[in-house]
Design a protein around this motif. Structure first.
Motif, PDB file in Angstrom:
ATOM      1  N   ALA A 173       0.844  -1.195   0.000  1.00 23.12           N
ATOM      2  CA  ALA A 173       0.000   0.000   0.000  1.00 23.12           C
ATOM      3  C   ALA A 173       0.882   1.249   0.000  1.00 23.12           C
ATOM      4  O   ALA A 173       2.072   1.202   0.324  1.00 23.12           O
ATOM      5  N   GLU A 174       0.276   2.360  -0.356  1.00 20.91           N
ATOM      6  CA  GLU A 174       0.959   3.652  -0.305  1.00 20.91           C
ATOM      7  C   GLU A 174       0.407   4.439   0.883  1.00 20.91           C
ATOM      8  O   GLU A 174      -0.794   4.665   0.976  1.00 20.91           O
ATOM      9  N   VAL A 175       1.289   4.797   1.812  1.00 19.44           N
ATOM     10  CA  VAL A 175       0.876   5.605   2.963  1.00 19.44           C
ATOM     11  C   VAL A 175       1.166   7.060   2.607  1.00 19.44           C
ATOM     12  O   VAL A 175       2.321   7.470   2.520  1.00 19.44           O
ATOM     13  N   LYS A 194      11.986   4.600  10.495  1.00 15.29           N
ATOM     14  CA  LYS A 194      11.751   3.549   9.506  1.00 15.29           C
ATOM     15  C   LYS A 194      10.823   4.022   8.390  1.00 15.29           C
ATOM     16  O   LYS A 194      11.062   3.749   7.218  1.00 15.29           O
ATOM     17  N   VAL A 195       9.742   4.708   8.770  1.00 13.80           N
ATOM     18  CA  VAL A 195       8.775   5.133   7.755  1.00 13.80           C
ATOM     19  C   VAL A 195       9.226   6.409   7.046  1.00 13.80           C
ATOM     20  O   VAL A 195       8.957   6.593   5.855  1.00 13.80           O
ATOM     21  N   LYS A 196       9.942   7.285   7.756  1.00 19.90           N
ATOM     22  CA  LYS A 196      10.388   8.535   7.134  1.00 19.90           C
ATOM     23  C   LYS A 196      11.400   8.267   6.023  1.00 19.90           C
ATOM     24  O   LYS A 196      11.368   8.904   4.974  1.00 19.90           O
ATOM     25  N   ARG A 197      12.309   7.313   6.252  1.00 19.41           N
ATOM     26  CA  ARG A 197      13.289   7.054   5.198  1.00 19.41           C
ATOM     27  C   ARG A 197      12.699   6.293   4.023  1.00 19.41           C
ATOM     28  O   ARG A 197      13.367   6.098   3.003  1.00 19.41           O
ATOM     29  N   LEU A 198      11.447   5.873   4.152  1.00 14.63           N
ATOM     30  CA  LEU A 198      10.728   5.296   3.017  1.00 14.63           C
ATOM     31  C   LEU A 198       9.858   6.340   2.320  1.00 14.63           C
ATOM     32  O   LEU A 198       9.078   6.005   1.428  1.00 14.63           O
ATOM     33  N   GLY A 199       9.999   7.595   2.747  1.00 13.05           N
ATOM     34  CA  GLY A 199       9.322   8.690   2.061  1.00 13.05           C
ATOM     35  C   GLY A 199       7.971   9.070   2.604  1.00 13.05           C
ATOM     36  O   GLY A 199       7.249   9.848   1.973  1.00 13.05           O
ATOM     37  N   VAL A 200       7.586   8.562   3.792  1.00  5.16           N
ATOM     38  CA  VAL A 200       6.275   8.891   4.368  1.00  5.16           C
ATOM     39  C   VAL A 200       6.423  10.122   5.260  1.00  5.16           C
ATOM     40  O   VAL A 200       7.166  10.089   6.238  1.00  5.16           O
ATOM     41  N   PRO A 201       5.718  11.212   4.945  1.00  4.32           N
ATOM     42  CA  PRO A 201       5.814  12.405   5.801  1.00  4.32           C
ATOM     43  C   PRO A 201       5.003  12.241   7.088  1.00  4.32           C
ATOM     44  O   PRO A 201       3.944  11.610   7.086  1.00  4.32           O
ATOM     45  N   ALA A 463      19.054   5.440  -4.283  1.00  2.00           N
ATOM     46  CA  ALA A 463      19.389   5.585  -2.871  1.00  2.00           C
ATOM     47  C   ALA A 463      18.609   6.740  -2.251  1.00  2.00           C
ATOM     48  O   ALA A 463      18.437   7.796  -2.869  1.00  2.00           O
ATOM     49  N   LEU A 464      18.154   6.527  -0.999  1.00  2.00           N
ATOM     50  CA  LEU A 464      17.359   7.515  -0.277  1.00  2.00           C
ATOM     51  C   LEU A 464      18.066   7.896   1.016  1.00  2.00           C
ATOM     52  O   LEU A 464      18.800   7.095   1.604  1.00  2.00           O
ATOM     53  N   ASP A 465      17.818   9.125   1.485  1.00  2.00           N
ATOM     54  CA  ASP A 465      18.408   9.558   2.747  1.00  2.00           C
ATOM     55  C   ASP A 465      17.443   9.285   3.903  1.00  2.00           C
ATOM     56  O   ASP A 465      16.435   8.587   3.738  1.00  2.00           O
ATOM     57  N   PHE A 504      16.636   2.691   0.171  1.00  2.00           N
ATOM     58  CA  PHE A 504      16.653   2.721  -1.296  1.00  2.00           C
ATOM     59  C   PHE A 504      15.312   2.239  -1.810  1.00  2.00           C
ATOM     60  O   PHE A 504      14.508   1.660  -1.067  1.00  2.00           O
ATOM     61  N   ARG A 505      15.075   2.497  -3.052  1.00  2.00           N
ATOM     62  CA  ARG A 505      13.891   1.926  -3.710  1.00  2.00           C
ATOM     63  C   ARG A 505      14.303   1.360  -5.049  1.00  2.00           C
ATOM     64  O   ARG A 505      15.277   1.817  -5.677  1.00  2.00           O
ATOM     65  N   LEU A 506      13.567   0.362  -5.468  1.00  2.00           N
ATOM     66  CA  LEU A 506      13.821  -0.236  -6.769  1.00  2.00           C
ATOM     67  C   LEU A 506      13.254   0.660  -7.857  1.00  2.00           C
ATOM     68  O   LEU A 506      12.254   1.351  -7.641  1.00  2.00           O
ATOM     69  N   PRO A 507      13.891   0.684  -9.041  1.00  2.00           N
ATOM     70  CA  PRO A 507      13.324   1.477 -10.143  1.00  2.00           C
ATOM     71  C   PRO A 507      11.907   1.028 -10.453  1.00  2.00           C
ATOM     72  O   PRO A 507      11.584  -0.159 -10.344  1.00  2.00           O
TER      73      PRO A 507
END
Length: 600
Positions: A173-175, A194-201, A463-465, A504-507
């Protein structure tokens, strides 16, 4: 009529641990639980537990349930899908849903460990299908393998909200965001990271105002709040979501305790109305004990310890054995678990019942990040929470958690071998291995990963920060699998990025095209810019972007926008490039014909 020495109402972590202790001492025990299986909330918890290994630290919740159930022996009778409907002066009644009948129970001792129910909040259209409590989402997703929706807005940033957000991401799912009315995150910092580095604000000082939809949730409106939690007019934001997940706390389920004549007090630090109990979990009714979230909202670890204390005391009184030393040891465990800052409210609440003790703990975080160039762990655990698997799992004894398990971990880099076991064992996924100059102009980052599909060796990833922002291209060097499903992904990143890259995320499988004529993707343009082509003309020569039949009419503005975003320059600074004839594709044959006609 069912007669038993010990009735356990609720087969969650507290009830199971109590039954284990009594059954080991030949006490006839009956567990009544309304679920389809024993384990309570454990059966839907796929994350690893904090604490120490004596209480299953680094073991996932549903696996803990299996371990506890396996310890029950022939002295225990289990009735699932059964609800205790009443506690009377002389008898207890229960309803068996499978057989569709009510029966009576006559116990000598009772443990009420029925847990808590979810707290709810009012907002416009909160009746719409698609508005769920976090427990319901976990039940659907983790127990019955049903994803409630694809786009989720999470309300509440306590541990439950953070954990369920992470599990939703694992399920695909997308949060969209986590909304928190307070000015700080309510749960553990490691869960938030954990969730912030996956891009969830995580949106602090916000609350939900309205669910949008006619027959089901199609969106949500949130708004900022002031210091008194009133909505600030004009601050509304709208999200397109099909699920609104509410995780704003729990309320102890006191109904049965109150029926039984147990004294109920309002203690907000423990979750609201709670039953009185002493240090041995006994209520004011001599043969009735309570444990777990019913006794005060805490972690499952403290519920297990409380259950053990209650079970030991019941076994002591029924069998005549002296179990004081074991009870005292469990009480000391509770003191240690509750000695950190996260248990401050609980200690304050329990002061209403009996004096509280507290152990000292170290608040000093490690400043030394180890010798540059050596493969070494970087522990990003900056909050005093009860947890020490990093220490107990280290085969070299390089990690210590001084004083008690609420202290911050310290690494002795002279002892560390860089084995990575601590990375796999950390319940908060807060440990990374870093090595500068792993290759010429490349650093190595080894990180925990709990998603599918796994990347492959040699695959290029984004790669993600720490905030989930894209910062570089990285290459997968190796993937190490683990029995506990926390895998180690070795990433080669540009030099200097070892202290920046944390995820990181996969393309994306579906490429987004910039130039359809030449089939140039967004990914190719971004990669070229990262390689140093930071001018439109350079990109055109390098990629042939804009050289197709349309002459750049479609793609020129898109490429300029990507350039501006990636370089931080304005469109004015970048310029629009050079326009060259012909303005549309013309066949050489037509040009030659024109020349021939001109000569004639």
């Amino acid at each position: 009529m069912v007669k038993t020495d010990f009735l356990v109402i609720g087969g969650g972590p507290a009830g199971l641990c109590a039954a284990i202790e009594t059954s080991k001492r030949d006490v006839k025990t009956l567990i009544v639980d309304e679920g389809v299986e024993l384990g309570g909330q454990l059966v839907k918890q796929t994350h690893k537990f904090f604490g120490h290994e004596g209480f299953y630290a680094s073991v996932r919740g549903f696996e803990i349930a299996k371990k506890l159930i396996s310890q029950l022996n022939e002295n225990v009778t289990v009735k699932t899908q059964t609800t205790v409907t009443g506690i009377y002066e002389d008898i207890i009644t229960a309803y068996d849903r499978e057989k569709d009948l009510v029966f009576e129970i006559e116990p000598k001792y009772i443990l009420i460990s029925v847990g808590a129910s979810e707290r709810f909040i009012p907002f416009k259209n909160n009746h719409l299908p698609g508005v769920y409590g976090a427990g319901a989402v976990q039940t659907l997703m983790n127990q019955f393998k049903v994803l409630p929706g694809k786009r989720v807005l999470m309300i509440g940033s306590g541990n439950i909200g953070l954990i369920v957000s992470y599990q939703l991401l694992q399920a695909g799912a997308e949060v969209k965001a986590i909304v928190e009315i307070a000015d700080k995150v309510g749960g553990y910092d490691v869960h938030a990271r954990k969730v912030k580095r996956l891009g969830v604000p995580i949106l602090l000082r916000h609350t939900i105002k309205e669910a949008i939809g006619e027959e089901k949730v199609e969106g949500a409106v949130i708004a900022q709040v002031d210091e008194k939690y009133n909505i600030i007019a004009g601050s509304e934001k709208e999200f397109a979501v099909d699920v609104i997940c509410v995780a704003v706390g729990l309320v102890p389920s006191i109904e049965l305790a109150s029926m039984a004549g147990v004294q109920i007090q309002y203690i907000p630090e423990l979750g609201g109305y709670v039953p009185y109990r002493d240090r041995e979990m006994r209520t004011n009714v001599k043969n009735i004990f309570v444990a777990g979230d019913l006794a005060g909202i805490e972690e499952a670890t403290t519920a297990m310890i409380e259950g053990k204390i209650a079970g030991l005391k019941v076994a002591e009184e029924i069998t005549g054995q002296n179990l004081d030393s074991e009870i005292e040891r469990m009480q000391e465990e509770l003191v240690e678990f509750r000695s950190g800052p996260f248990s401050e409210k609980v200690r304050k609440g329990l002061e209403r019942f009996f004096p509280q003790e507290m152990m000292s703990y170290s608040k000093t975080s490690q400043q030394d990040l180890g010798p540059v160039g050596k493969l070494r762990p970087v522990i990003e655990c900056y909050e005093n929470i009860p947890c020490n698997p990093c220490q107990t799992s280290c085969p070299a004894g390089a990690i210590t958690v001084p004083e008690n398990i609420n202290s911050l971990p310290i690494v002795d880099y002279s002892k560390c071998t860089g084995c990575g076991i601590c990375v796999m064992k950390c319940p908060g996924l807060a440990i990374f291995l870093v090595q500068e100059n792993f290759q010429p102009d490349r650093d190595l980052v080894i990180m925990p990963y709990e998603f599918l599909p796994l990347p492959e060796k040699g695959q290029e990833v984004i790669a993600l920060d720490r905030e989930g922002r894209e910062v570089a291209r990285a290459q997968v060097v190796r993937v190490v699998k683990s029995a506990n499903k926390t895998y180690l992904v070795h990433l080669s990143v540009p030099a200097g990025m070892g202290e920046v890259v944390r995820s990181f995320r996969l393309p994306k499988e579906t490429e987004s095209f910039v130039c359809r004529c030449e089939e140039i993707t967004v990914d190719q343009v971004e990669r070229a810019i990262e390689e140093g082509f930071t001018d439109y003309e350079e990109l055109r020569r390098y990629l042939r972007v804009g050289m197709g039949p349309c002459g750049g009419r479609t793609c020129r503005s898109i490429v300029l926008g990507i350039l501006a975003r990636k370089t931080g320059k304005t469109l004015k600074e970048i310029g629009f490039g050079t326009f060259r004839p012909p303005s549309m594709p013309v066949k050489f044959e037509s040009i030659v014909k024109g020349e021939i006609e001109n000569e004639k």
